[in-house]
Design a protein around this motif. Structure first.
Motif, PDB file in Angstrom:
ATOM      1  N   TRP A   1      51.784  42.729  65.419  1.00  0.00           N
ATOM      2  CA  TRP A   1      51.510  43.213  66.769  1.00  0.00           C
ATOM      3  C   TRP A   1      51.683  42.024  67.721  1.00  0.00           C
ATOM      4  O   TRP A   1      51.150  40.946  67.476  1.00  0.00           O
ATOM      5  CB  TRP A   1      50.098  43.760  66.905  1.00  0.00           C
TER       6      TRP A   1
ATOM      7  N   MET B   1      43.919  44.094  62.088  1.00  0.00           N
ATOM      8  CA  MET B   1      45.180  44.761  61.770  1.00  0.00           C
ATOM      9  C   MET B   1      45.169  45.183  60.317  1.00  0.00           C
ATOM     10  O   MET B   1      44.684  44.455  59.453  1.00  0.00           O
ATOM     11  CB  MET B   1      46.355  43.823  62.016  1.00  0.00           C
TER      12      MET B   1
ATOM     13  N   LEU C   1      45.944  48.681  64.686  1.00  0.00           N
ATOM     14  CA  LEU C   1      45.252  47.541  65.267  1.00  0.00           C
ATOM     15  C   LEU C   1      43.968  48.077  65.875  1.00  0.00           C
ATOM     16  O   LEU C   1      44.001  48.752  66.913  1.00  0.00           O
ATOM     17  CB  LEU C   1      46.106  46.857  66.327  1.00  0.00           C
TER      18      LEU C   1
END
Length: 121
Positions: free
Chosen positions: A36, A70, A81
C-alpha cells in the motif's frame, strides 16, 4: 484483464477507523509482493506497508506502525489495510501496488486506481 481494484476509502473523523481492500485479478497473485502506498496533496507518493508473496507479517512505515495493519489472503486474491486511530496527516489517496517477484509473463508492476481517505472533523 490485469487489475487491482481498491475500495473502502471515505471520510472519517480523527481517531476513527477505516478498512481498505484491494482485489486482484488477471495475474498469479501469489507471484507478487503487495504494498500500500499513499500520496497526499502536493507530496510524493510514500510506502505505507508491504507484505511478501507468501504472507506472514507485513512491514509498516514508522508513521503508521501500531495503527495500521496490512494483511493478505492468497485464496481470495485480496489484501487489506486496517487503519485505526486515524490522524489528519493520514489524509491521502491510497494505492494498492503489486510487484512481481517470480519470473512470469505478466507485468512486473501493477497499480490500482487509488481510493481517497480523508480524516477530518
Amino acid at each position: 484483464q490485469v487489475q487491482l481494484v481498491e475500495s473502502g476509502g471515505g471520510l472519517v473523523q480523527p481517531g476513527g477507523s477505516l478498512r481498505l481492500s484491494c482485489a486482484a485479478s488477471g495475474f498469479p497473485f501469489n507471484f507478487y509482493a503487495m504494498s500500500w502506498f499513499r500520496q497526499a496533496a502536493g507530496k510524493e507518493r510514500e510506502l505505507v506497508a508491504r507484505i511478501l508473496s507468501n504472507g506472514g507479517r507485513a512491514n509498516h512505515a514508522d508513521a503508521v506502525k501500531g495503527r495500521f495493519t496490512m494483511s493478505r489472503d492468497n485464496a481470495k486474491n485480496t489484501v487489506t489495510l486496517q487503519m485505526n486511530n486515524l490522524k489528519h496527516e493520514d489524509t491521502a489517496v491510497y494505492y494498492c501496488y503489486a510487484e512481481r517477484i517470480t519470473q512470469w509473463n505478466t507485468p512486473r508492476d501493477i497499480w490500482g486506481q487509488g481510493t481517497q481517505v480523508t480524516v477530518s472533523s
